[in-house]
Write an enzyme that holds these catalytic residues in place. Structure first.
Site, PDB file in Angstrom:
ATOM      1  N   LYS A  81       0.828  -1.409  -0.141  1.00  0.00           N
ATOM      2  CA  LYS A  81      -0.144  -0.027  -0.106  1.00  0.00           C
ATOM      3  C   LYS A  81       0.894   1.245  -0.033  1.00  0.00           C
ATOM      4  O   LYS A  81       0.509   2.307  -0.692  1.00  0.00           O
ATOM      5  CB  LYS A  81      -0.777   0.034   1.127  1.00  0.00           C
ATOM      6  N   GLU A  98       0.591   6.753  -6.814  1.00  0.00           N
ATOM      7  CA  GLU A  98      -0.597   7.530  -6.923  1.00  0.00           C
ATOM      8  C   GLU A  98      -0.154   8.974  -6.880  1.00  0.00           C
ATOM      9  O   GLU A  98      -0.513   9.845  -7.847  1.00  0.00           O
ATOM     10  CB  GLU A  98      -1.418   7.474  -5.657  1.00  0.00           C
TER      11      GLU A  98
END
Length: 300
Positions: free
Chosen positions: A169, A176
């Site tokens: 993550k 991102e």
């Protein structure tokens, strides 16, 4: 299955609602009594403390934490620990640092799963993407809840041992950052370029078959539709940054070059303050070329 959920903010409440919608029972607790009451109105069994939540669960407890990363996770575990046994499973669904997850897994009597969670509030309808680290048998025991909270069985996976879920993550968030920066720079050039473009139309067209289509691009389209092509009064300030910082730090330790992630992180930090370096460059141009000096009040 019966699931205890601790932390009923936006993401925690989505966990509650999706698990219940899939036919499972939920015992819910939050430090904010109003959040607990709201979950109870939606069908969850309310608890008035962490200890009360643990007592209401069966002998093999399944607990999902959705509390802020850092000290709140440790404080919640300290309250929960006296009520746990090796037969229990605890999931940390927040954005904890992977090294903290490894430490907690070693210190907790229960099986500990670190669960990277992506999807944001949109996950209320679509479901989350879940990246899970920890003991495989604990992951398997939790699969009914993961199926409910994720987009489905394909929306979650066991990534490896303790820490692996939050590690994946962390890198996801670094990617991102870079994607957001790339879209931002592209649309800035279109906005400042030689044609008077409808940026909402550009984003919509790109999202229908173009190589760069994505959910983030759908959000660009939404932004231009709701704020206008010049983004109206949206401020030049980008918050966040912890997971991107962790990504860059890990890349340095592993000697893996991540220039795009690093540049995006630097731009994010630069958005929060007036840069001394830019002010000095402004003055240096006067020194070597007698160029006009822009002053803070707009004077020259």
């Amino acid at each position: 299955m019966e699931l205890g959920v601790i932390g009923l903010g936006r993401m925690g409440r989505i966990v509650v609602d999706r698990v219940r919608a899939d036919g499972h029972d939920v015992v819910a607790f939050d430090l904010d009594p109003e959040a607990t009451a709201a979950a109870a109105e939606a069908g969850a069994t309310p608890a008035d403390s962490v200890a009360d939540l643990a007592e209401r669960l069966g002998e093999e407890k399944r607990v999902w934490l959705m509390v802020p990363a850092g000290d709140p996770v440790d404080a919640t575990l300290a309250d929960l620990e006296p009520h746990l046994s090796p037969a229990d499973v605890v999931v940390d669904g927040g954005n904890s640092h992977f090294s903290d997850s490894v430490r907690r897994a070693e210190a907790t009597d229960a099986a500990y799963l670190d669960c990277g969670t992506s999807g944001g509030p949109a996950g209320a309808e679509l479901g989350f993407s879940l990246m899970v680290g920890g003991p495989a048998e604990a992951y398997e025991a939790f699969e009914p809840a993961f199926d409910a909270v994720a987009t489905g069985p394909e929306g979650h996976a066991h990534m490896g041992p303790s820490g692996a879920g939050h590690y994946v993550k962390m890198v996801h968030n670094g990617v991102e950052y870079a994607l957001m920066q790339a879209y931002g720079e592209g649309f800035e050039l279109l906005h400042e370029g030689r044609y008077d473009l409808d940026l909402e139309a550009v984003a919509r067209t790109w999202n229908n078959g173009a190589v760069v289509r994505s959910w983030l691009l759908e959000l660009c389209e939404e932004a231009f539709r709701e704020e206008g092509a010049d983004l109206g009064d949206v401020a030049d300030h980008v918050a966040g940054g912890s997971t991107g910082t962790w990504t860059v730090q890990e890349a340095l330790e592993q000697e893996v070059p991540v220039p795009l992630v690093y540049a995006a992180l630097s731009e994010r930090f630069a958005s929060r303050r007036e840069r001394f370096s830019r002010r000095l460059a402004n003055r240096l141009r006067y020194g070597f070329g007698r160029h006009e000096v822009r002053r803070r009040d707009g004077a020259e």
